[in-house]
Design an enzyme around this catalytic site. Structure first.
Site, PDB file in Angstrom:
ATOM      1  N   LYS A 231       0.843  -1.194   0.000  1.00  0.00           N
ATOM      2  CA  LYS A 231       0.000   0.000   0.000  1.00  0.00           C
ATOM      3  C   LYS A 231       0.884   1.252   0.000  1.00  0.00           C
ATOM      4  O   LYS A 231       0.695   2.166  -0.786  1.00  0.00           O
ATOM      5  CB  LYS A 231      -0.899  -0.045   1.241  1.00  0.00           C
ATOM      6  CG  LYS A 231      -1.854   1.104   1.368  1.00  0.00           C
ATOM      7  CD  LYS A 231      -2.840   0.818   2.486  1.00  0.00           C
ATOM      8  CE  LYS A 231      -3.613   2.063   2.867  1.00  0.00           C
ATOM      9  NZ  LYS A 231      -4.571   1.824   3.942  1.00  0.00           N
ATOM     10  N   GLU A 237      10.509  -4.791   4.525  1.00  0.00           N
ATOM     11  CA  GLU A 237      10.613  -6.193   4.091  1.00  0.00           C
ATOM     12  C   GLU A 237      10.291  -6.311   2.603  1.00  0.00           C
ATOM     13  O   GLU A 237      11.012  -6.949   1.836  1.00  0.00           O
ATOM     14  CB  GLU A 237       9.626  -7.076   4.875  1.00  0.00           C
ATOM     15  CG  GLU A 237       9.921  -7.227   6.351  1.00  0.00           C
ATOM     16  CD  GLU A 237       9.211  -6.192   7.203  1.00  0.00           C
ATOM     17  OE1 GLU A 237       8.987  -5.056   6.711  1.00  0.00           O
ATOM     18  OE2 GLU A 237       8.901  -6.501   8.366  1.00  0.00           O
ATOM     19  N   GLY A 292      -5.065  -2.169   5.044  1.00  0.00           N
ATOM     20  CA  GLY A 292      -4.262  -3.312   4.580  1.00  0.00           C
ATOM     21  C   GLY A 292      -4.934  -4.650   4.820  1.00  0.00           C
ATOM     22  O   GLY A 292      -5.072  -5.483   3.921  1.00  0.00           O
ATOM     23  N   ARG A 293      -5.408  -4.864   6.062  1.00  0.00           N
ATOM     24  CA  ARG A 293      -5.980  -6.183   6.381  1.00  0.00           C
ATOM     25  C   ARG A 293      -7.398  -6.365   5.846  1.00  0.00           C
ATOM     26  O   ARG A 293      -7.998  -7.412   6.026  1.00  0.00           O
ATOM     27  CB  ARG A 293      -5.931  -6.411   7.906  1.00  0.00           C
ATOM     28  CG  ARG A 293      -6.596  -5.318   8.716  1.00  0.00           C
ATOM     29  CD  ARG A 293      -6.206  -5.402  10.184  1.00  0.00           C
ATOM     30  NE  ARG A 293      -6.690  -4.259  10.956  1.00  0.00           N
ATOM     31  CZ  ARG A 293      -6.060  -3.100  11.067  1.00  0.00           C
ATOM     32  NH1 ARG A 293      -4.915  -2.895  10.422  1.00  0.00           N
ATOM     33  NH2 ARG A 293      -6.555  -2.131  11.808  1.00  0.00           N
ATOM     34  N   GLU A 378      -5.052  -7.166  14.930  1.00  0.00           N
ATOM     35  CA  GLU A 378      -4.549  -5.843  14.554  1.00  0.00           C
ATOM     36  C   GLU A 378      -5.681  -4.812  14.648  1.00  0.00           C
ATOM     37  O   GLU A 378      -5.436  -3.636  14.912  1.00  0.00           O
ATOM     38  CB  GLU A 378      -3.978  -5.894  13.132  1.00  0.00           C
ATOM     39  CG  GLU A 378      -2.851  -4.916  12.904  1.00  0.00           C
ATOM     40  CD  GLU A 378      -2.075  -5.232  11.647  1.00  0.00           C
ATOM     41  OE1 GLU A 378      -1.052  -5.919  11.741  1.00  0.00           O
ATOM     42  OE2 GLU A 378      -2.504  -4.817  10.558  1.00  0.00           O
ATOM     43  N   HIS A 409      -4.756 -33.190  17.888  1.00  0.00           N
ATOM     44  CA  HIS A 409      -3.633 -33.962  18.437  1.00  0.00           C
ATOM     45  C   HIS A 409      -2.572 -33.035  18.996  1.00  0.00           C
ATOM     46  O   HIS A 409      -1.415 -33.440  19.163  1.00  0.00           O
ATOM     47  CB  HIS A 409      -3.061 -34.864  17.337  1.00  0.00           C
ATOM     48  CG  HIS A 409      -4.093 -35.819  16.804  1.00  0.00           C
ATOM     49  ND1 HIS A 409      -4.241 -37.095  17.298  1.00  0.00           N
ATOM     50  CD2 HIS A 409      -5.068 -35.650  15.881  1.00  0.00           C
ATOM     51  CE1 HIS A 409      -5.258 -37.679  16.676  1.00  0.00           C
ATOM     52  NE2 HIS A 409      -5.784 -36.813  15.807  1.00  0.00           N
ATOM     53  N   LYS A 539       7.886  -0.651  12.561  1.00  0.00           N
ATOM     54  CA  LYS A 539       8.528  -0.239  11.305  1.00  0.00           C
ATOM     55  C   LYS A 539       9.544   0.874  11.600  1.00  0.00           C
ATOM     56  O   LYS A 539      10.663   0.866  11.104  1.00  0.00           O
ATOM     57  CB  LYS A 539       7.479   0.273  10.303  1.00  0.00           C
ATOM     58  CG  LYS A 539       6.581  -0.816   9.701  1.00  0.00           C
ATOM     59  CD  LYS A 539       5.621  -0.246   8.657  1.00  0.00           C
ATOM     60  CE  LYS A 539       4.722  -1.312   8.039  1.00  0.00           C
ATOM     61  NZ  LYS A 539       3.840  -0.832   6.990  1.00  0.00           N
TER      62      LYS A 539
HETATM   63  C1  G6Q Z   1      -2.651  -4.050   7.830  1.00  0.00           C
HETATM   64  C2  G6Q Z   1      -1.434  -3.441   8.321  1.00  0.00           C
HETATM   65  C3  G6Q Z   1      -0.159  -4.106   7.891  1.00  0.00           C
HETATM   66  C4  G6Q Z   1       0.240  -3.778   6.465  1.00  0.00           C
HETATM   67  C5  G6Q Z   1       1.672  -4.236   6.229  1.00  0.00           C
HETATM   68  C6  G6Q Z   1       2.139  -3.977   4.834  1.00  0.00           C
HETATM   69  O1  G6Q Z   1      -3.749  -3.609   8.019  1.00  0.00           O
HETATM   70  O2  G6Q Z   1      -1.429  -2.086   8.041  1.00  0.00           O
HETATM   71  O3  G6Q Z   1      -0.218  -5.502   8.032  1.00  0.00           O
HETATM   72  O4  G6Q Z   1      -0.622  -4.368   5.555  1.00  0.00           O
HETATM   73  O5  G6Q Z   1       2.504  -3.578   7.157  1.00  0.00           O
HETATM   74  O6  G6Q Z   1       2.057  -2.617   4.518  1.00  0.00           O
HETATM   75  P1  G6Q Z   1       2.204  -2.142   3.030  1.00  0.00           P
HETATM   76  O7  G6Q Z   1       1.091  -2.711   2.224  1.00  0.00           O
HETATM   77  O8  G6Q Z   1       2.168  -0.645   3.079  1.00  0.00           O
HETATM   78  O9  G6Q Z   1       3.530  -2.656   2.549  1.00  0.00           O
END
Ligand code: G6Q
Length: 573
Positions: A231, A237, A292-293, A378, A409, A539
């Site tokens: 996003k 990462e 994001g989620r 989250e 199990h 971050k």
């Molecule tokens: C989700 C969070 C988080 C995010 C990641 C990746 O709701 O905000 O999990 O999706 O940190 O972020 P980017 O899409 O900006 O790389």
């Protein structure tokens, strides 16, 4: 008042204390008269066994189950009566759930800390009615991106889109993390029977190079297409992995012009995408009003659409839209996500249950619990309310789980006989995608048996009678001790979801049910379910530490532990 509480009391005590005169804040649910009624009702219900409730009421299953299309939601194995439900529904109403739900669908800026609307529901608005954000309909943009996804996926799947050397794409690699990874990863696995075996979809998320190296090892750069999903397009990462993937590609294809044929981006940050070197034409955009989620329905779903085709992707959107309509229009007492949310609150706040298990009896749903773990934890892992005050009750539980029967199990022992109360959701399809019915019958027998065992338990007298019937030679105290160890209190709640088949549409519906459950709980708890300051902090801190490792110089004072670890790593690397 805030500081006083934190100085005087451990945080765990603060969030577990339902009533103290210091922590009164006007909009918190525990200030509502109905909360007090629920506390009182709980002290009675704590001693009622579900076994007796079922015995007393042969119509319990019928009354406490709802069918939405092919999904049966059975919530009869909960520690509830009509009175419990009436009180919980009153709590929802007193929390203005209906008004707040409507605000979300109407594009109001309910994500207060980020001053953003929350409109993932517009992404799957298949009836296409206008959705206004600051007076502007967002649907033309949503449909434009869906159209571009359709054109692109058709080209890649048909072989019309080729790599730089003219070969058909055989492998798609999504590079993203968190919300830009977990959803597509979960759905691609869940819908494996709908995927094209000649176009495999892989996922790289971890900054640990092992993830990249092991995923790329069997792949050929000439036939690999990368989707860089971020996003912000700044996530450490993802950017690190994307740069290394670019190096891997160019090591074979040599010419930077190859990037345009092997990299596409999914982002809200078009500037950063261009700076990375991805052609503007290969960018699938989404918007800041998609969290994001909650982004699986946006172009973040591109790897899903590449895997299963755009028609199936749109069926998934339709399944979610169906649930949106249900959530908006069904009366609260017949509204599945409302009931899911309220039942969770009943256990979390009144029974003090800190964990919640999600247990799909479906190997294709291997990643469902980790996906929902992010969605829930989250969103509702917050201790500050919408007015900036600390909450004085517990909020989001720990979500965990794995597919049955494997979990049986492993951790079910604690669910059956441990000291913690862990409510759970069981999910399964009536029809399998595979042929051997004996496997599926066994799988479903285990699902049903576990919900029964958790509920009914086994009394000491039953355990003893069973041992005697089995011809035990034990007598007296030894027999009593063994019978005690084989006693199950039962009375452990579960919801069951039984649907016909795990289709894209049903999966879309199931995900949307959980999204709205999270919304219901966040609303009652009076917290912002749509920011994630905890992720932001991680971050930010990692960036400073990374610079210190690179320069081998600690630029700011740290605590002794952090400093010790850093020095040890720098000295030994
Ligand atoms: C989700 C969070 C988080 C995010 C990641 C990746 O709701 O905000 O999990 O999706 O940190 O972020 P980017 O899409 O900006 O790389």
């Amino acid at each position: 008042m805030f500081l006083f509480l934190y100085k005087k009391t451990d945080l765990k005590d603060v969030i577990k204390t339902p009533f103290t005169c210091e922590n009164l804040t006007m909009n918190q649910p525990n200030q509502l008269p109905v909360w007090k009624s629920l506390v009182k009702h709980h002290s009675h219900m704590a001693h009622v066994h579900m076994r007796d409730l079922f015995k007393a009421d042969p119509g319990r299953f019928k009354r406490y189950s709802i069918t939405l299309d092919d999904i049966l939601f059975d919530y009869s194995k909960n520690r509830i009566t009509d009175e419990t439900l009436a009180l919980l529904l009153e709590l929802a109403k007193a929390s203005h759930l209906e008004e707040k739900r409507d605000d979300m669908f109407l594009g109001k800026r309910i994500n207060l800390t980020e001053n953003r609307a929350v409109l993932h529901t517009a992404l799957r608005n298949r009836s296409n009615h206008p959705v206004l954000l600051d007076g502007q309909d967002v649907m033309p943009d949503v449909n434009r991106v869906l159209d571009s996804m359709r054109v692109f996926t058709q080209k890649v799947r048909s072989g019309e889109w080729t790599g730089f050397t003219g070969k058909k794409v055989t492998d798609v690699v999504n590079i993203g993390i968190g919300g830009s990874d977990l959803g597509p990863r979960m759905v691609v696995k869940a819908l494996t029977p709908y995927t094209d075996p000649t176009l495999r979809v892989h996922f790289i998320s971890n900054v640990d190079e092992a993830d990249l190296v092991e995923t790329l090892r069997p792949l050929d750069p000439e036939t690999t297409l990368f989707c860089v999903a971020s996003k912000t397009f700044t996530t450490l990462e993802t950017m690190t992995n994307a740069h290394s993937a670019k190096d891997w590609l160019l090591a074979k294809l040599k010419d930077p012009a190859a990037i345009a044929k092997h990299f596409v981006a999914i982002s809200t940050n078009i500037e950063k995408v261009s700076a990375f070197g991805i052609d503007q034409q290969n960018v699938f955009e989404f918007w800041d009003w998609v969290g994001g989620r909650y982004s699986i329905w946006s172009s973040i779903g591109l790897p899903i659409a590449l895997g299963i085709g755009m028609d199936a992707f749109e069926s998934m959107l339709a399944g979610a839209h169906r649930v949106d309509q249900h959530f908006r229009t069904a009366p609260l007492e017949q509204n599945i996500p409302v009931l899911m949310g309220l039942l969770g609150i009943w256990y979390d706040n009144f029974f003090r249950a800190d964990a919640y298990a999600i247990l799909p009896y479906d190997q294709y749903l291997e990643f469902l619990s980790s996906y929902l773990q992010q969605g829930d934890m989250e969103s509702n892992g917050k201790t500050v309310d919408l007015d900036g005050d600390p909450v004085s009750y517990s909020t989001g539980p720990i979500i965990f789980g794995q597919p049955g029967t494997n979990g049986q199990h492993a951790f079910y022992q604690l669910m059956h006989q441990g000291s913690a109360l862990i409510p759970s959701d069981f999910l399964a399809a009536v029809e399998s995608h595979n042929q051997r019915t004996e496997h599926h019958d066994l799988l479903i027998s285990n699902f049903i048996a576990q919900t029964e065992a958790l509920m009914i338990g086994k009394t000491t007298a039953e355990a003893k009678a069973e041992l005697i019937a089995q011809g035990t030679t034990l007598t007296g105290e030894a027999l009593d001790d063994l019978a005690a160890a084989k006693t199950f209190a039962g009375n452990r709640p579960s919801n069951s979801f039984l649907y016909q088949r795990l289709t894209p549409q049903t999966l879309g519906s199931l995900i949307a049910l959980y999204e709205h459950k999270i919304f219901v709980q966040g609303t009652v708890w009076h917290i912002n379910s749509f920011d994630q300051m905890g992720v932001e902090l991680g971050k930010q801190l990692a960036k400073t530490i990374q610079e210190e490792i690179e320069s081998r110089n600690l630029s700011k004072p740290h605590d002794a532990s952090t400093e010790g670890l850093l020095n040890r790593y720098i000295a030994n690397k």
